[in-house]
Design a protein around this motif. Structure first.
Motif, PDB file in Angstrom:
ATOM      1  N   GLU A 182       0.337 -16.384 -10.651  1.00 34.84           N
ATOM      2  CA  GLU A 182      -0.412 -17.443  -9.969  1.00 34.84           C
ATOM      3  C   GLU A 182       0.283 -18.785 -10.207  1.00 34.84           C
ATOM      4  O   GLU A 182       0.583 -19.136 -11.350  1.00 34.84           O
ATOM      5  CB  GLU A 182      -1.845 -17.487 -10.514  1.00 34.84           C
ATOM      6  N   ASP A 183       0.540 -19.534  -9.117  1.00 38.12           N
ATOM      7  CA  ASP A 183       1.248 -20.801  -9.266  1.00 38.12           C
ATOM      8  C   ASP A 183       0.318 -21.993  -9.494  1.00 38.12           C
ATOM      9  O   ASP A 183       0.761 -23.051  -9.931  1.00 38.12           O
ATOM     10  CB  ASP A 183       2.141 -21.061  -8.051  1.00 38.12           C
ATOM     11  N   ASP A 184      -0.969 -21.839  -9.218  1.00 39.22           N
ATOM     12  CA  ASP A 184      -1.922 -22.916  -9.438  1.00 39.22           C
ATOM     13  C   ASP A 184      -2.326 -22.919 -10.920  1.00 39.22           C
ATOM     14  O   ASP A 184      -2.959 -21.965 -11.388  1.00 39.22           O
ATOM     15  CB  ASP A 184      -3.161 -22.715  -8.559  1.00 39.22           C
ATOM     16  N   PRO A 185      -1.993 -23.987 -11.668  1.00 46.44           N
ATOM     17  CA  PRO A 185      -2.267 -24.000 -13.116  1.00 46.44           C
ATOM     18  C   PRO A 185      -3.743 -23.831 -13.462  1.00 46.44           C
ATOM     19  O   PRO A 185      -4.075 -23.139 -14.435  1.00 46.44           O
ATOM     20  CB  PRO A 185      -1.758 -25.384 -13.566  1.00 46.44           C
ATOM     21  N   GLN A 186      -4.639 -24.441 -12.682  1.00 46.59           N
ATOM     22  CA  GLN A 186      -6.064 -24.345 -12.985  1.00 46.59           C
ATOM     23  C   GLN A 186      -6.579 -22.918 -12.849  1.00 46.59           C
ATOM     24  O   GLN A 186      -7.298 -22.412 -13.715  1.00 46.59           O
ATOM     25  CB  GLN A 186      -6.868 -25.285 -12.082  1.00 46.59           C
ATOM     26  N   ILE A 187      -6.211 -22.271 -11.743  1.00 47.85           N
ATOM     27  CA  ILE A 187      -6.653 -20.894 -11.529  1.00 47.85           C
ATOM     28  C   ILE A 187      -6.001 -19.963 -12.542  1.00 47.85           C
ATOM     29  O   ILE A 187      -6.650 -19.066 -13.086  1.00 47.85           O
ATOM     30  CB  ILE A 187      -6.333 -20.447 -10.094  1.00 47.85           C
ATOM     31  N   ARG A 188      -4.725 -20.183 -12.807  1.00 48.21           N
ATOM     32  CA  ARG A 188      -4.009 -19.357 -13.786  1.00 48.21           C
ATOM     33  C   ARG A 188      -4.657 -19.477 -15.163  1.00 48.21           C
ATOM     34  O   ARG A 188      -4.900 -18.472 -15.840  1.00 48.21           O
ATOM     35  CB  ARG A 188      -2.542 -19.774 -13.848  1.00 48.21           C
ATOM     36  N   ASN A 189      -4.971 -20.695 -15.573  1.00 51.41           N
ATOM     37  CA  ASN A 189      -5.600 -20.908 -16.882  1.00 51.41           C
ATOM     38  C   ASN A 189      -6.996 -20.277 -16.934  1.00 51.41           C
ATOM     39  O   ASN A 189      -7.400 -19.745 -17.971  1.00 51.41           O
ATOM     40  CB  ASN A 189      -5.687 -22.401 -17.193  1.00 51.41           C
ATOM     41  N   PHE A 190      -7.725 -20.345 -15.814  1.00 50.16           N
ATOM     42  CA  PHE A 190      -9.051 -19.742 -15.771  1.00 50.16           C
ATOM     43  C   PHE A 190      -8.958 -18.224 -15.953  1.00 50.16           C
ATOM     44  O   PHE A 190      -9.726 -17.631 -16.732  1.00 50.16           O
ATOM     45  CB  PHE A 190      -9.734 -20.068 -14.441  1.00 50.16           C
ATOM     46  N   MET A 191      -8.021 -17.591 -15.254  1.00 51.44           N
ATOM     47  CA  MET A 191      -7.864 -16.142 -15.371  1.00 51.44           C
ATOM     48  C   MET A 191      -7.411 -15.758 -16.777  1.00 51.44           C
ATOM     49  O   MET A 191      -7.896 -14.762 -17.346  1.00 51.44           O
ATOM     50  CB  MET A 191      -6.882 -15.629 -14.319  1.00 51.44           C
ATOM     51  N   MET A 192      -6.500 -16.538 -17.346  1.00 55.35           N
ATOM     52  CA  MET A 192      -6.037 -16.251 -18.699  1.00 55.35           C
ATOM     53  C   MET A 192      -7.192 -16.390 -19.706  1.00 55.35           C
ATOM     54  O   MET A 192      -7.328 -15.587 -20.635  1.00 55.35           O
ATOM     55  CB  MET A 192      -4.900 -17.212 -19.076  1.00 55.35           C
ATOM     56  N   TYR A 193      -8.039 -17.396 -19.496  1.00 58.15           N
ATOM     57  CA  TYR A 193      -9.201 -17.588 -20.369  1.00 58.15           C
ATOM     58  C   TYR A 193     -10.138 -16.373 -20.281  1.00 58.15           C
ATOM     59  O   TYR A 193     -10.623 -15.880 -21.299  1.00 58.15           O
ATOM     60  CB  TYR A 193      -9.949 -18.865 -19.970  1.00 58.15           C
ATOM     61  N   CYS A 194     -10.403 -15.924 -19.049  1.00 54.41           N
ATOM     62  CA  CYS A 194     -11.276 -14.760 -18.857  1.00 54.41           C
ATOM     63  C   CYS A 194     -10.726 -13.541 -19.577  1.00 54.41           C
ATOM     64  O   CYS A 194     -11.476 -12.793 -20.231  1.00 54.41           O
ATOM     65  CB  CYS A 194     -11.420 -14.456 -17.368  1.00 54.41           C
ATOM     66  N   LEU A 195      -9.429 -13.326 -19.465  1.00 58.64           N
ATOM     67  CA  LEU A 195      -8.802 -12.156 -20.082  1.00 58.64           C
ATOM     68  C   LEU A 195      -8.824 -12.249 -21.604  1.00 58.64           C
ATOM     69  O   LEU A 195      -9.158 -11.279 -22.297  1.00 58.64           O
ATOM     70  CB  LEU A 195      -7.365 -12.019 -19.579  1.00 58.64           C
ATOM     71  N   HIS A 196      -8.481 -13.421 -22.131  1.00 56.74           N
ATOM     72  CA  HIS A 196      -8.504 -13.599 -23.585  1.00 56.74           C
ATOM     73  C   HIS A 196      -9.925 -13.440 -24.129  1.00 56.74           C
ATOM     74  O   HIS A 196     -10.122 -12.896 -25.222  1.00 56.74           O
ATOM     75  CB  HIS A 196      -7.951 -14.981 -23.956  1.00 56.74           C
ATOM     76  N   ASN A 197     -10.903 -13.908 -23.364  1.00 55.15           N
ATOM     77  CA  ASN A 197     -12.299 -13.830 -23.785  1.00 55.15           C
ATOM     78  C   ASN A 197     -12.779 -12.381 -23.904  1.00 55.15           C
ATOM     79  O   ASN A 197     -13.706 -12.081 -24.658  1.00 55.15           O
ATOM     80  CB  ASN A 197     -13.183 -14.583 -22.792  1.00 55.15           C
ATOM     81  N   GLU A 198     -12.128 -11.468 -23.126  1.00 55.39           N
ATOM     82  CA  GLU A 198     -12.466 -10.044 -23.164  1.00 55.39           C
ATOM     83  C   GLU A 198     -11.449  -9.238 -23.973  1.00 55.39           C
ATOM     84  O   GLU A 198     -11.409  -8.012 -23.900  1.00 55.39           O
ATOM     85  CB  GLU A 198     -12.542  -9.492 -21.736  1.00 55.39           C
ATOM     86  N   ASP A 199     -10.610  -9.956 -24.732  1.00 59.76           N
ATOM     87  CA  ASP A 199      -9.616  -9.330 -25.617  1.00 59.76           C
ATOM     88  C   ASP A 199      -8.545  -8.531 -24.876  1.00 59.76           C
ATOM     89  O   ASP A 199      -8.038  -7.526 -25.388  1.00 59.76           O
ATOM     90  CB  ASP A 199     -10.304  -8.425 -26.654  1.00 59.76           C
ATOM     91  N   PHE A 200      -8.196  -8.970 -23.670  1.00 59.28           N
ATOM     92  CA  PHE A 200      -7.101  -8.359 -22.933  1.00 59.28           C
ATOM     93  C   PHE A 200      -5.801  -9.099 -23.246  1.00 59.28           C
ATOM     94  O   PHE A 200      -5.708 -10.304 -22.979  1.00 59.28           O
ATOM     95  CB  PHE A 200      -7.328  -8.433 -21.421  1.00 59.28           C
TER      96      PHE A 200
END
Length: 231
Positions: A12-30
């Motif tokens: 994902e090239d959009d930093p905001q969306i990329r950071n949101f997805m990364m946050y979601c994944l880290h929050n679920e221990d992925f």
């Protein structure tokens, strides 16, 4: 954790969306990695163990559709498209091109994680032993005996209806496009006429759904195709 060894690549090239997805994944221990362009993503897919890819179609250096085609030349890892392109033809093209699922922006963390878990369940089924049956919400399909039952009661289905149920159930949770269903059930020479498909689906729903207009088992993805419930 069930998914502690699963590694996800966020493209994902959009930093905001990329950071949101990364946050979601880290929050679920992925465990996850990220790439801001197609070339970087392809390099990572080749050099690192990636189990699932979240892919934006509007990349700065290449179209996401080309990315899907490149990956499918050598890998069957699950690909979930995450895109602002909300036209039905775009969704169908991505799914027919090899994507496993499609999420339209904006989306919630709950939806994103549910789609990821569904894709990983399907991958596990594909790599595990061959299933002898499928069951969801009281609907059971016995692949060995070729028997369909609902809440313990056998249901008579035609050979074509059975083929449709098997195809959908073996891809439960995934959207199967109209074109893919036509080609698989009727053959590549059948063309794009969807009337027979709609008639088959209507007859099947009358047999398995309590309320065909509000289905519990086979859902319509308007303009794209159909999806079997997956619990």
């Amino acid at each position: 954790m069930e998914y502690e060894k699963v590694r996800i690549l966020v493209v994902e090239d959009d930093p905001q969306i990329r950071n949101f997805m990364m946050y979601c994944l880290h929050n679920e221990d992925f465990p996850c990695e990220c790439a801001a362009c197609g070339k970087q993503a392809l390099s990572m897919l080749i050099s690192e163990p990636i189990d699932l890819m979240l892919l934006d179609l509007g990349l700065p250096d290449m179209d996401g559709m080309d990315m899907i085609r490149h990956v499918r030349e050598w890998s069957q890892l699950p690909i979930i498209v995450v895109s602002a392109r909300d036209q039905d033809k775009e969704k169908a093209a991505a799914l027919d091109g090899g994507a496993d699922d499609y999420i339209t922006k904006p989306f919630s963390a709950m939806e994103l994680m549910a789609r990821i878990r569904a894709a990983l369940r399907h991958r596990k089924q594909d790599t595990g032993t061959k299933k002898m049956s499928f069951e969801v919400r009281g609907l059971k399909i016995d692949y060995v005996k070729r028997i369909v039952s609902l809440n313990g009661q056998a249901i008579h289905v035609t050979p074509m209806e059975y083929s449709m149920l098997v195809l959908l159930s073996q891809n439960a949770g995934k959207v199967l496009t109209t074109q893919m269903l036509l080609k698989t059930i009727w053959g590549s020479s059948y063309g794009t006429d969807t009337q027979a498909l709609r008639a088959l689906m209507a007859g099947l729903r009358r047999k398995i759904e309590t309320s065909p207009a509000d289905p519990s088992y086979i859902f319509t993805e308007i303009g794209v195709g159909y999806r079997m419930a997956d619990e």
